[in-house]
Motif scaffolding. Structure first.
Motif: not given
Length: 821
Positions: A359-364, A370-375, A783-790, A814-820
């Motif tokens: 399961i992959i969840e992005s915060d947005k 260049r906005e930070p992303v939290l997965l 537990k959920k693993t947290i990954l941060n990047y830009y 697992g897969k997910a997508e978002y838009e920049v």
């Protein structure tokens, strides 16, 4: 847990005295290119390895980095295996040439690496190939291959690369009767598959006629050109199909011939979740087989899971097999006589509900540049599944991923399906997506038409053992006679930039020697020396090859992965825009170390670099002896120190030498100094076994100031032997070999910049196509693993793709997508 199982069996009875049945079986196998596997020459269980590569993407530009993660499992239980530690990964050109290779260190069945594509690489379709040395015992049947596309807008080709061909859209259809053959007066299911010239399934509608011109039935494909229909052959008649091709021309195809004798078999699931197996035959066959027992064996990769003995006693025979002890995945069902004579084999597929997924969840769902992303990454499943696993994850531009198919290959489809069946599987992950309601029915038809892989041990070939590190081996013989050197041994030294060691191995009665399990990373210097009677250097060394000879490239690029012209043009335009910006700012695609400033550095020759590296711990020595050509006539290195270094006293003779360095204030006046080779710990005996031709200079440390970094080990002083850098000229000797060797490829670390307002790279464009590559992290429990990047500066849809395997052998995706924007 509910289980579903599909069995497709070919029951052709080959019993002595019944020539009609034998004839029908052999003829049908020839027509359909079925091969009855040869049985192993022994009864031992053969372990089968499987490997899968997860890459960050599918499309690459010249100069890009290909990042990959490897998973090696034992096929029988799909658990990660330690049987092999060396994985060979190769990049193969469109002309089937290996243009780059890596040897990846596997630890617990896991490893990672990368390829750097040259700037001048030609556009085209390339293959990534991965295999262990042990897999070569099965030819290339167990090798993993993955096609990637490389785009270089700067090469001489205009438009679509030459490797991409236009082909006519011809359609051909093949028929696969239930049980392998049509039998007179026995109603059977006939499966079919229609494909175009590229090997892709295409939907068709057609009609079945008898040889008398009567319309028997109409068929219409249900999934990727596949489908089924019922047929009850009448003795003396033949059958054919008529369907309309892409050019509106009717195409006639003959159905397989019906035989007067034979047995068909069908399988279904009853209300108790058991296998209801039904055999059908005609009266003529029943007279031939009713008195003979047959054996049905369930196995996975040569490992027998269960067997059953039964008779065909009536035209229709039913019996039930429980499924509780049958594991999920593809099994092999083999029909044999009681004398273990193989008659036929077919595939069995047990499909359980998907027990786990990533399961992959992005915060947005919508981000700015260049906005930070939290997965948040987690492993989900029912209570029966161990929720722990090793996972790799890629965050990439959607346009550079495998988007030609909505259901591309995944670690699940490869380990559970593709690696066990013969040929190309279109949309493989379709059959493992619970959102597809017809996936199990379509999987049934796929197995009816696809055939199986014969993982037969190739006994007539050289044995390829599992590799657990590297091996140095060879033979030591006399100078003038082809006989072993009496009372001999061999000194083997490996000197690398990260580690070095020196050891002695015995020589057997044939003169052979071998040292296995050597751990080498990147390039190193190998020095092998023969030692005979009275510990003198003597003999002639014949070293086995230390260069791995890769497997022959036999697989050609498939015709099914075609890069269409508009796709190629759009990727070329995307590249040209970004490349102009990269050149302006001198940027790279995936690694952009903007905060590092390189001013200038004078080029140093390799020997100077070697000397400085060897002296990192202590700086300049108190004394040094530079080895000259005249010194190479000395019998041992230790003799060079006698009289050449003030304060160094060498006493005794071979093999009882002793060195005392005056002025050290030793706590042990009878102790010898600490000996190093290129700054790494060695032994005092190396002063008599190391070839003089391999040494550039000898450093001597006498003072407390220069030796205190080594602690009490250096209470009697230090002697550091600095070897020659690669490419030097030395006097060759028969009893010693000095050469460069290569070990495991060092894995680079993926760099993902942090776009902070006060960083040096705040104003540099970020045009990376791969935003994040995380090859190795653990998911465990709830537990959920947290990954941060830009994010970068590209405006696009971003894909997040994760693949891995649990500790209980369940492949997960697992897969997910978002838009920049």
């Amino acid at each position: 847990m509910r289980k579903t199982i599909f069995l497709l069996l070919l029951f052709n009875f080959c019993i002595p005295g019944y020539s009609q049945i034998i004839k029908g079986t052999i003829q049908d196998q020839k027509n359909r290119n079925y091969n009855v596997p040869e049985q192993p020459n022994n009864d031992s269980l053969i372990l089968i390895e499987k490997v899968y590569l997860h890459t960050d993407r599918t499309y690459y530009y010249s100069g890009d980095d290909i990042w990959f993660k490897a998973y090696l499992i034992e096929a029988a239980n799909r658990l990660l295996t330690n049987q092999s530690n060396n994985l060979h990964v190769e990049l193969i050109s469109p002309s089937s040439k290996i243009i780059s290779s890596r040897i990846i260190r596997l630890e617990g069945g896991l490893g990672s690496g990368d390829f750097k594509l040259p700037d001048d690489i030609m556009s085209g379709r390339y293959n990534l190939r991965a295999y262990t040395n042990y897999m070569r015992n099965f030819s290339d049947q167990l090798f993993f291959t993955k096609e990637i596309s490389v785009i270089n807008p700067n090469d001489k080709q205009n438009g679509i690369p030459d490797t991409i061909k236009y082909v006519e859209n011809n359609i051909r259809i093949s028929f696969f009767p239930e049980g392998g053959s049509l039998v007179d007066n026995v109603s059977s299911i006939v499966a079919y598959k229609a494909v175009n010239s590229l090997g892709k399934g295409c939907d068709v509608t057609g009609k079945i006629y008898s040889s008398t011109g009567d319309l028997i039935t109409i068929f219409r494909s249900t999934h990727l050109g596949m489908g089924t229909f019922f047929l009850r052959p009448i003795p003396g008649l033949s059958y054919y199909s008529i369907f309309r091709g892409a050019d509106s021309i009717d195409i006639k195809t003959e159905l397989p011939t019906s035989f007067s004798t034979g047995v068909t078999l069908s399988v279904s699931i009853n209300q108790n979740n058991e296998l209801l197996i039904t055999t059908k035959t005609n009266p003529k066959t029943l007279l031939l087989v009713s008195e003979h027992d047959l054996l049905l064996t369930f196995s996975r990769q040569k490992e027998v899971i269960k067997t059953m003995r039964y008779k065909v006693s009536s035209p229709v025979t039913n019996f039930v097999i429980p499924t509780d002890d049958l594991t999920d995945g593809i099994l092999m069902l083999s029909l044999t006589t009681l004398e273990d004579l193989p008659l036929s084999e077919r595939l069995v597929y047990i499909q359980r509900d998907a027990p786990a997924k990533i399961i992959i969840e992005s915060d947005k769902l919508l981000y700015s540049k260049r906005e930070p992303v939290l997965l948040k990454i987690s492993l989900s499943g029912d209570s029966t599944v161990e929720r722990k696993g090793n996972v790799s994850l890629a965050v990439v531009n959607k346009s550079l991923t495998e988007n030609s198919s909505p259901f591309p290959r995944t670690i699940s489809s490869w380990f559970l399906l593709e690696s066990d069946v013969h040929g190309f599987v279109e949309d493989p992950s379709y059959y493992f997506d619970p959102s597809n309601p017809d996936r199990l029915k379509d999987l049934d038809i796929l197995l009816r038409t696809q055939g199986w892989r014969d993982f037969a041990w190739k006994y007539d070939k050289t044995y390829f053992p599992p590799e657990n590190g590297f091996t140095i081996s060879g033979r030591l013989r006399r100078y003038y006679l082809n006989k072993r050197v009496e009372n001999s041994r061999v000194s083997i030294g490996i000197f690398g930039s990260k580690s070095s060691f020196l050891t002695t191995v015995p020589v057997d009665t044939t003169g052979r020697f071998s040292l296995s399990g050597i751990d080498i990373t990147e390039d190193a210097r190998l020095i092998v020396t023969g030692i005979g009677k009275k510990d003198r250097l003597q003999g002639v060394l014949l070293l086995d090859s230390v260069i791995y000879i890769p497997a022959k490239v036999t697989d050609s690029l498939s015709q099914v992965s075609i890069l269409v012209e508009n796709k190629w043009s759009s990727l070329k335009t995307y590249y040209e825009i970004n490349e102009s910006i990269r050149k302006k700012y001198k940027l790279s695609d995936t690694i952009s170390l903007g905060e590092v400033k390189i001013i200038a550095e004078r080029h140093k020759d390799p020997q100077t670099v070697k000397i400085e590296s060897s002296r990192q711990k202590y700086g300049n020595p108190d004394s040094e002896v530079i080895i000259t050509e005249q010194m190479q006539s000395y019998p041992y290195l230790i003799e060079i120190l006698r009289g050449h270094v003030a304060g160094v006293v060498v006493s005794g003779s071979y093999p009882d030498y002793r060195i005392q360095i005056r002025g050290m204030g030793s706590i042990n006046e009878n102790g010898n100094p600490l000996v190093l080779i290129d700054g790494n710990d060695a032994s005092f005996e190396d002063l008599t076994t190391m070839p003089i031709t391999a040494i550039d200079r000898i450093d001597v440390l006498k003072s407390v100031a220069s030796t205190n970094v080594f602690g009490m080990r250096a209470a009697n002083g230090v002697i550091n032997l600095i070897t020659r850098a690669g490419g030097w000229a030395y006097v060759p000797v028969k009893y010693s070999i000095n050469k460069k060797i290569s070990g495991y490829s060092a894995s680079r670390i993926f760099y993902s910049p942090q776009h902070l307002s006060d960083s040096d790279s705040a104003f540099d464009p970020d045009l990376r196509s791969t935003l994040l590559w995380k090859p190795d992290f653990i998911l465990g429990g709830n537990k959920k693993t947290i990954l941060n990047y830009y994010n970068g500066d590209n405006l696009s849809i971003i894909y997040v793709i994760a693949e891995g395997i649990t500790t209980t052998g369940v492949p997960v995706t697992g897969k997910a997508e978002y838009e920049v924007r």
